[in-house]
Write a protein that holds these residues in place. Sequence first.
Motif, short mmCIF file in Angstrom:
data_model
loop_
_atom_site.label_atom_id
_atom_site.label_comp_id
_atom_site.label_asym_id
_atom_site.label_seq_id
_atom_site.Cartn_x
_atom_site.Cartn_y
_atom_site.Cartn_z
N SER A 3 13.47 -23.78 -12.80
CA SER A 3 12.62 -23.51 -13.96
C SER A 3 11.78 -22.26 -13.79
O SER A 3 11.34 -21.66 -14.77
N GLY A 62 6.10 -25.47 -26.17
CA GLY A 62 7.21 -26.09 -26.89
C GLY A 62 7.59 -27.44 -26.34
O GLY A 62 7.61 -27.66 -25.13
N ARG A 63 7.89 -28.36 -27.25
CA ARG A 63 8.23 -29.72 -26.84
C ARG A 63 9.51 -29.78 -26.04
O ARG A 63 9.68 -30.65 -25.17
N ASP A 64 10.42 -28.84 -26.29
CA ASP A 64 11.68 -28.84 -25.54
C ASP A 64 11.47 -28.58 -24.06
O ASP A 64 12.35 -28.86 -23.25
N SER A 65 10.32 -28.03 -23.70
CA SER A 65 10.03 -27.77 -22.29
C SER A 65 9.67 -29.04 -21.54
O SER A 65 9.49 -28.99 -20.31
N TYR A 66 9.56 -30.16 -22.25
CA TYR A 66 9.12 -31.41 -21.61
C TYR A 66 10.16 -32.51 -21.78
O TYR A 66 9.82 -33.69 -21.80
N ARG A 67 11.43 -32.10 -21.92
CA ARG A 67 12.50 -33.08 -21.99
C ARG A 67 12.60 -33.85 -20.68
O ARG A 67 12.29 -33.33 -19.60
N GLN A 149 4.87 -38.18 -28.19
CA GLN A 149 6.21 -37.77 -28.63
C GLN A 149 7.13 -37.61 -27.42
O GLN A 149 7.79 -36.60 -27.24
N PRO A 151 10.23 -37.74 -24.95
CA PRO A 151 11.61 -37.43 -25.33
C PRO A 151 12.46 -38.64 -25.62
O PRO A 151 13.34 -38.59 -26.45
N TRP A 152 12.21 -39.79 -24.94
CA TRP A 152 13.14 -40.89 -25.05
C TRP A 152 12.66 -42.03 -25.94
O TRP A 152 13.43 -42.90 -26.31
N THR A 198 21.61 -42.44 -27.11
CA THR A 198 21.12 -41.78 -25.92
C THR A 198 21.26 -42.73 -24.74
O THR A 198 20.79 -43.86 -24.80
#
Length: 268
Positions: A3, A62-67, A149, A151-152, A198
């Motif tokens: 990362s 960004g939320r995608d950074s915390y998947r 929020q 991810p899962w 998922t």
Amino acid sequence: QDSGLRLHYVTRGPPTAPLVLLLHGFPQNWFCWRHLMQELSGEFRVVALDLRGCGASEKPPGRDSYRLELLRGDVCQVIEALGTPPAAPRCALVGHDWGGVLAWEVAATRPGLVEKLVVMDAPHRGAMADFTAHHPSQLLRSSYIFLFQLPWLPELLLSLADFQLVRTFLTGRWTGVRDTERRLTEQELECYLFTLDTPIPREPPPPPTLLLWGSHDAFLDPRLAPAMLRRLRPQSRLRLLPGASHWLPEERPRPLAQLIGQFLGGAQ
């Protein structure tokens, strides 16, 4: 590593001693482990990590950074960098709350990195789905999670009872297609459900596991703990701390240190 993020940690104990990696929950950071670090550092190299976005670790936007897979990858790479011995890095992994969820995931997907697992007041995703389906009041206890929020969580809730909520949305009398000739067939419905499915780990993690739970946890029903124990491997153990809240690391550091020390030393 992968990362490029700078992750902050605090360490205490002999540098060559076996690694105990501590993962905090929400809304905390490494500081929640301060008491337990003092108790364990005589025998272990104790590392309290600030997860990405928390404490002094970097906070990518960004939320995608915390998947989930990225957070899990951070923990795996920390173990690879700091684990004992360096040639085959491993650790005893300890997680509380959201850090406990990550600990479950790491132990399940990269068992070679985790010699023993200790989880405090944190559900395994597979057990959480089944328990919530039979105890809807757990949704009220853990409603604070909606604020994160995670991810899962939406996928987990939608998947309960074989995606019954989604099925109702798409085929219900008031919410589904109104034209009777255009209503979805089961095969058509499966086209939607397939893309929503998922993966939730169903197999328990292979490392020996110590599950610690406060009997007065306000966020996670204490009945969840024995329900999870039944899903774990035979060498796993549950210790319910009478009268304790959700915040075990700060409320009960001394008994925790005793239980964890015995467990890591082989007395399970």
